[in-house]
Motif scaffolding. Sequence first.
Motif, mmCIF file in Angstrom:
data_model
loop_
_atom_site.group_PDB
_atom_site.id
_atom_site.type_symbol
_atom_site.label_atom_id
_atom_site.label_comp_id
_atom_site.label_asym_id
_atom_site.label_seq_id
_atom_site.Cartn_x
_atom_site.Cartn_y
_atom_site.Cartn_z
ATOM 1 N N VAL A 1 2.166 -0.544 3.864
ATOM 2 C CA VAL A 1 1.548 -0.299 2.557
ATOM 3 C C VAL A 1 2.648 -0.249 1.507
ATOM 4 C CG1 VAL A 1 0.203 1.307 1.149
ATOM 5 C CG2 VAL A 1 -0.350 1.017 3.579
ATOM 6 N N VAL A 2 2.536 -1.075 0.482
ATOM 7 C CA VAL A 2 3.476 -1.065 -0.638
ATOM 8 C C VAL A 2 2.922 -0.127 -1.702
ATOM 9 C CG1 VAL A 2 4.659 -2.435 -2.395
ATOM 10 C CG2 VAL A 2 4.201 -3.424 -0.134
ATOM 11 N N ALA A 3 3.549 1.047 -1.824
ATOM 12 C CA ALA A 3 3.122 2.058 -2.797
ATOM 13 C C ALA A 3 4.347 2.523 -3.579
ATOM 14 C CB ALA A 3 2.441 3.225 -2.084
ATOM 15 N N LEU A 4 5.056 1.575 -4.130
ATOM 16 C CA LEU A 4 6.348 1.820 -4.761
ATOM 17 C C LEU A 4 6.263 1.940 -6.277
ATOM 18 C CD1 LEU A 4 8.312 -0.688 -2.551
ATOM 19 C CD2 LEU A 4 8.672 1.786 -2.557
ATOM 20 N N GLY A 5 5.065 2.038 -6.817
ATOM 21 C CA GLY A 5 4.920 2.210 -8.250
ATOM 22 C C GLY A 5 5.632 1.115 -9.020
ATOM 23 N N TRP B 1 -0.573 -4.336 2.884
ATOM 24 C CA TRP B 1 -1.533 -3.755 1.955
ATOM 25 C C TRP B 1 -0.818 -3.291 0.696
ATOM 26 C CZ3 TRP B 1 -6.757 -3.461 3.414
ATOM 27 C CH2 TRP B 1 -7.009 -3.775 4.753
ATOM 28 N N PHE B 2 -1.548 -3.315 -0.419
ATOM 29 C CA PHE B 2 -1.004 -2.912 -1.705
ATOM 30 C C PHE B 2 -1.723 -1.664 -2.224
ATOM 31 C CE2 PHE B 2 -0.078 -7.660 -2.620
ATOM 32 C CZ PHE B 2 1.159 -7.566 -1.987
ATOM 33 N N ASP B 3 -0.955 -0.791 -2.886
ATOM 34 C CA ASP B 3 -1.511 0.414 -3.513
ATOM 35 C C ASP B 3 -0.550 0.835 -4.635
ATOM 36 O OD1 ASP B 3 -3.008 2.657 -4.083
ATOM 37 O OD2 ASP B 3 -2.458 3.768 -2.267
ATOM 38 N N PHE B 4 -0.641 0.165 -5.777
ATOM 39 C CA PHE B 4 0.292 0.443 -6.871
ATOM 40 C C PHE B 4 -0.339 0.032 -8.205
ATOM 41 C CE2 PHE B 4 1.432 -3.798 -5.196
ATOM 42 C CZ PHE B 4 1.337 -4.578 -6.346
ATOM 43 N N GLY B 5 0.355 0.351 -9.292
ATOM 44 C CA GLY B 5 -0.118 -0.021 -10.627
ATOM 45 C C GLY B 5 -1.092 0.984 -11.223
ATOM 46 N N HIS B 6 -0.875 2.269 -10.989
ATOM 47 C CA HIS B 6 -1.825 3.302 -11.411
ATOM 48 C C HIS B 6 -1.643 3.742 -12.867
ATOM 49 C CE1 HIS B 6 -2.310 3.260 -7.116
ATOM 50 N NE2 HIS B 6 -3.256 4.181 -7.157
ATOM 51 N N HIS B 7 -0.809 3.059 -13.612
ATOM 52 C CA HIS B 7 -0.545 3.262 -15.054
ATOM 53 C C HIS B 7 -0.365 4.734 -15.387
ATOM 54 C CE1 HIS B 7 -4.943 3.967 -16.089
ATOM 55 N NE2 HIS B 7 -5.111 3.226 -15.007
ATOM 56 N N HIS B 8 -1.148 5.282 -16.310
ATOM 57 C CA HIS B 8 -0.991 6.675 -16.726
ATOM 58 C C HIS B 8 -1.625 7.660 -15.736
ATOM 59 C CE1 HIS B 8 0.168 5.599 -20.983
ATOM 60 N NE2 HIS B 8 -0.443 4.490 -20.620
ATOM 61 N N HIS B 9 -2.242 7.165 -14.689
ATOM 62 C CA HIS B 9 -3.062 8.020 -13.835
ATOM 63 C C HIS B 9 -2.589 8.084 -12.386
ATOM 64 C CE1 HIS B 9 -6.756 7.716 -16.726
ATOM 65 N NE2 HIS B 9 -5.914 8.677 -17.056
ATOM 66 N N GLY B 10 -1.276 7.990 -12.168
ATOM 67 C CA GLY B 10 -0.772 8.086 -10.799
ATOM 68 C C GLY B 10 -1.035 9.442 -10.182
ATOM 69 N N LEU B 11 -0.753 10.519 -10.925
ATOM 70 C CA LEU B 11 -1.041 11.862 -10.418
ATOM 71 C C LEU B 11 -2.525 12.026 -10.176
ATOM 72 C CD1 LEU B 11 -0.280 14.814 -9.789
ATOM 73 C CD2 LEU B 11 -0.529 15.294 -12.230
ATOM 74 N N THR B 12 -3.338 11.585 -11.120
ATOM 75 C CA THR B 12 -4.788 11.720 -10.996
ATOM 76 C C THR B 12 -5.327 10.976 -9.782
ATOM 77 O OG1 THR B 12 -5.108 11.995 -13.386
ATOM 78 C CG2 THR B 12 -6.986 11.165 -12.129
ATOM 79 N N LEU B 13 -4.943 9.715 -9.631
ATOM 80 C CA LEU B 13 -5.611 8.822 -8.684
ATOM 81 C C LEU B 13 -4.941 8.725 -7.315
ATOM 82 C CD1 LEU B 13 -6.516 5.821 -11.042
ATOM 83 C CD2 LEU B 13 -8.044 7.602 -10.183
#
Length: 418
Positions: free
Chosen positions: A252-256, A376-388
Motif C-alpha cells: 500500500v502506497v500511503a506516502l502522502g 494499492w494506493f491510499d494518498f492525496g487526502h489534501h486538507h483532510h488527512g487527519l480527518t480521513l
Amino acid sequence: MAELKTDVLVLGAGMVGVGAALHLQQRGRDVILVDKHELAGEETSFGNAGLIECGSVFPYMFPRALKDILRHATNRAPQVRYQFSDLPSFLPWLVRYYLASAPDRALRGALAVMPLIRRSLIEHEALIAEAGVPELLRRSGWIKMFRHDATLANAVREFQRARQYGVQGDILDHKAIIEREPHLAGEFAGAIHFTEPGFVLDPGGLAKAYAALFQRKGGRFVVGDAKTLEQDAGGRWQVATSDGKVSAREAVVALGPWSDLVFGRLGYSIPLNVKRGYHLHLKPRGNAVLNHPVLDSDLGYALAPMNRGIRLATGVEFARRDAPPTPIQLERALPRAHALFPLGEAVDAKPWKGARPCLPDMLPVIGRAPRHAGLWFDFGHHHHGLTLGPVTGRLLAEMMTGETPFADPNPFAVERFG
C-alpha cells in the motif's frame, strides 16, 4: 540477514498509513508498517489544526469569482501565497484544479466523499478508545469568524446549504463569540460555530498512539526507504529497511506528498501536487484560555489550543514540496494573532513546515493500482488527512479483503485520471 515476510507492506506511517495498517490488521492480515522515521506521524500528520472535520461536506475548491481569483493571483489574499518563479511548475495543475472546481463537478465530489466525512469521527473514536488516549480528543467543534458583513453573509449561505446534508452548527453574533471565547479581542461581524467536529490536542501524538496500538496487536514497524519498492519475479513486493529486505504479497502506497517517488518510478502519471503550510506554537499570556480552534477567516490564519501551546497555523503556500521554507504568511499572521488573543513567547525554536498532498479534484486516490498486481494506493487526502485517515483505511481494507465496501470506492479510483 533473513528476509522478513508479511501479507501487506504499508508504506508511510502518517495518519493515513497507520489507519490502513490498523484496519488491515483487524481483518486478519499480517502487516509491516514502513516509514523513513523511527516514529509515526512525523511529517504532514504532525502539523494541522487538529480538526476531525466530520462536518466539512464541501472540499476546498478553487475560487470562481473573478475578484477572488485576481486577489489570489496578485498575492493579496492572506489565505494563499506563491512565488512567481514557481508558477511554471504548478500552473498546469492549477488549471486542472480550476476546472475540477466547477460547481457541478465539485458537488459530485462532495457527494462522493460525504459517506467518508460523515463516518470519520466514528472511526477515530473507536481507535482512540482502543488505543486508550481519550484525553487527546475534544468534542467542542471549532469557530470560523468573519470581520466583514459580506464574507459572513457568503459563509452563512454556504452553511445553510451544508445544513441540507446534515451539517450542524450555530450562527454567532459578536456577543456570542465572546461568550464562547472571552479572551478574544477585535471586532467581528459574526461567526459560525461548527459543533460536530472533533478536535485533537496533539495530532502527531495521536498518530503515534495509533501506531503503538498497531504494534501492541502484533504489527511490526520498521524504518525503510519506500523508494526501493519493487516487484520480484514471483510477484511479491520488496522494500529495503534497516532490518533487511522485507517482502509481501501486497503493498500500500500511503506516502502522502511523497507518493510520487513510488508511483512515478512504476510508470503512473497521477497529478499529485502539494499545498504547503506552516505552524508555530506560542504560550498563552497570564490566565488566557482558548476553548476552541478559531479561524480568523478574512485574515487567513487559525489558532488552536494544543498540548504544546497555542498553535498558530497558516493557509496555503503553493511551492515545490522540498523547496526551502518561506514562512511569510506566518510572519504576517503573528501580529494579527497577538491582537486577537493574548499570546506570549514562542515555544518552538523555528516554524514547522509541511505539505498537504492534493489531487486537482480534492479527492484522495484509494484503490488498486491498475497495472500491478498486489499494489494499492491510499494518498492525496489534501486538507483532510487527519480527518480521513482511519475511515479511508477502513474502505481500503474492505476492498483488499473482499468485503463489501461501506461506501462507493469508484470516485476515488486512480483511473479517473486516465
